[in-house]
Design a protein around this motif. Structure first.
Motif, short mmCIF file in Angstrom:
data_model
loop_
_atom_site.label_atom_id
_atom_site.label_comp_id
_atom_site.label_asym_id
_atom_site.label_seq_id
_atom_site.Cartn_x
_atom_site.Cartn_y
_atom_site.Cartn_z
N GLU A 1 0.92 -1.48 0.01
CA GLU A 1 -0.22 -0.22 -0.09
C GLU A 1 0.92 1.04 -0.35
O GLU A 1 0.29 2.04 -0.62
CB GLU A 1 -1.21 -0.24 1.63
N CYS A 2 1.86 1.56 0.73
CA CYS A 2 3.09 2.19 0.71
C CYS A 2 3.54 2.48 -0.86
O CYS A 2 4.01 3.96 -0.77
CB CYS A 2 4.08 2.27 1.96
N ARG A 3 4.05 1.67 -1.77
CA ARG A 3 4.45 1.61 -2.72
C ARG A 3 3.35 1.92 -3.48
O ARG A 3 3.38 3.19 -4.70
CB ARG A 3 5.19 0.21 -3.48
N VAL A 4 2.45 1.71 -3.70
CA VAL A 4 1.53 2.12 -4.84
C VAL A 4 0.83 3.80 -4.23
O VAL A 4 0.90 4.53 -4.96
CB VAL A 4 -0.54 1.75 -4.10
N ALA A 5 1.19 4.39 -3.12
CA ALA A 5 0.65 5.72 -2.63
C ALA A 5 2.08 6.77 -2.77
O ALA A 5 1.92 7.60 -3.45
CB ALA A 5 0.27 5.91 -0.69
N ALA A 6 2.93 6.07 -2.88
CA ALA A 6 4.44 6.70 -2.72
C ALA A 6 4.17 6.93 -4.94
O ALA A 6 4.41 7.92 -5.73
CB ALA A 6 5.47 5.75 -2.77
N ASP A 7 3.49 5.55 -5.60
CA ASP A 7 3.51 6.18 -6.96
C ASP A 7 2.95 6.89 -7.68
O ASP A 7 2.55 7.58 -8.22
CB ASP A 7 3.44 4.92 -7.70
N GLN A 8 1.82 6.74 -6.48
CA GLN A 8 0.05 7.67 -6.76
C GLN A 8 0.87 9.27 -6.60
O GLN A 8 0.76 10.32 -7.51
CB GLN A 8 -0.93 7.41 -5.66
N LEU A 9 1.90 9.33 -5.38
CA LEU A 9 2.13 11.11 -5.31
C LEU A 9 3.41 11.15 -6.48
O LEU A 9 3.26 12.26 -6.79
CB LEU A 9 2.53 10.91 -3.94
#
Length: 156
Positions: free
Chosen positions: A49-57
């Motif tokens: 989830e943290c990876r997805v959030a970083a990618d989104q940002l």
């Protein structure tokens, strides 16, 4: 109304990307240190989830992002260094110690997202940050509850 991030907004996004990458690495480290399969799975899911959030940002900031495990902040690197030292003197199966370190990391992430929520961000960016903040808050509360439960079990 301008919806494109300005330099100040991009700086906030970059800081949050570092926070997400720190979280990804921290949760993976926790997953490596726990024995219970359900905790291992929980930490691995939170890392993703943290990876997805970083990618989104990174997408919002128009940035090329780091490959998993390559980014993070100086504060995150110092925390990981402290965790490595603590690892050397803590039994590998000390679930409470792992949860304490995880909670410390989530305290930091929650604080950084709270700061970001106060920044003047374009509405579309603010919406994404607000949505991610809720996820960080849920992670924090879940880790805190797990740490409290482990603390009570160890004290019993």
């Amino acid at each position: 109304m301008n919806t494109t991030p300005d330099d100040k907004s991009i700086q906030v996004l970059k800081e949050l990307i570092d926070v997400c990458e720190d979280g990804e690495q921290g949760f993976m480290r926790c997953a490596e240190r726990v024995q219970r399969p359900e905790l291992k799975q929980l930490f691995e899911a939170r890392a993703r989830e943290c990876r997805v959030a970083a990618d989104q940002l990174a997408s919002l900031a128009g940035e090329e992002h780091h490959a998993p495990g390559e980014g993070g902040s100086v504060a995150g690197a110092m925390h990981r260094g402290w965790v490595a030292v603590k690892d050397a003197v803590t039994p590998a199966d000390d679930e409470l110690a792992v949860l304490q370190e995880c909670e410390r990391g989530e305290d930091y992430a929650l604080h950084r997202y709270q700061e970001a929520m106060q920044a003047p961000l374009p509405p579309a960016v603010k919406d994404v940050v607000a949505h991610q903040y809720e996820g960080v808050r849920r992670n924090h509360d879940q880790v805190k509850a797990l740490r409290q439960q482990a603390d009570m079990q160890k004290g019993a």
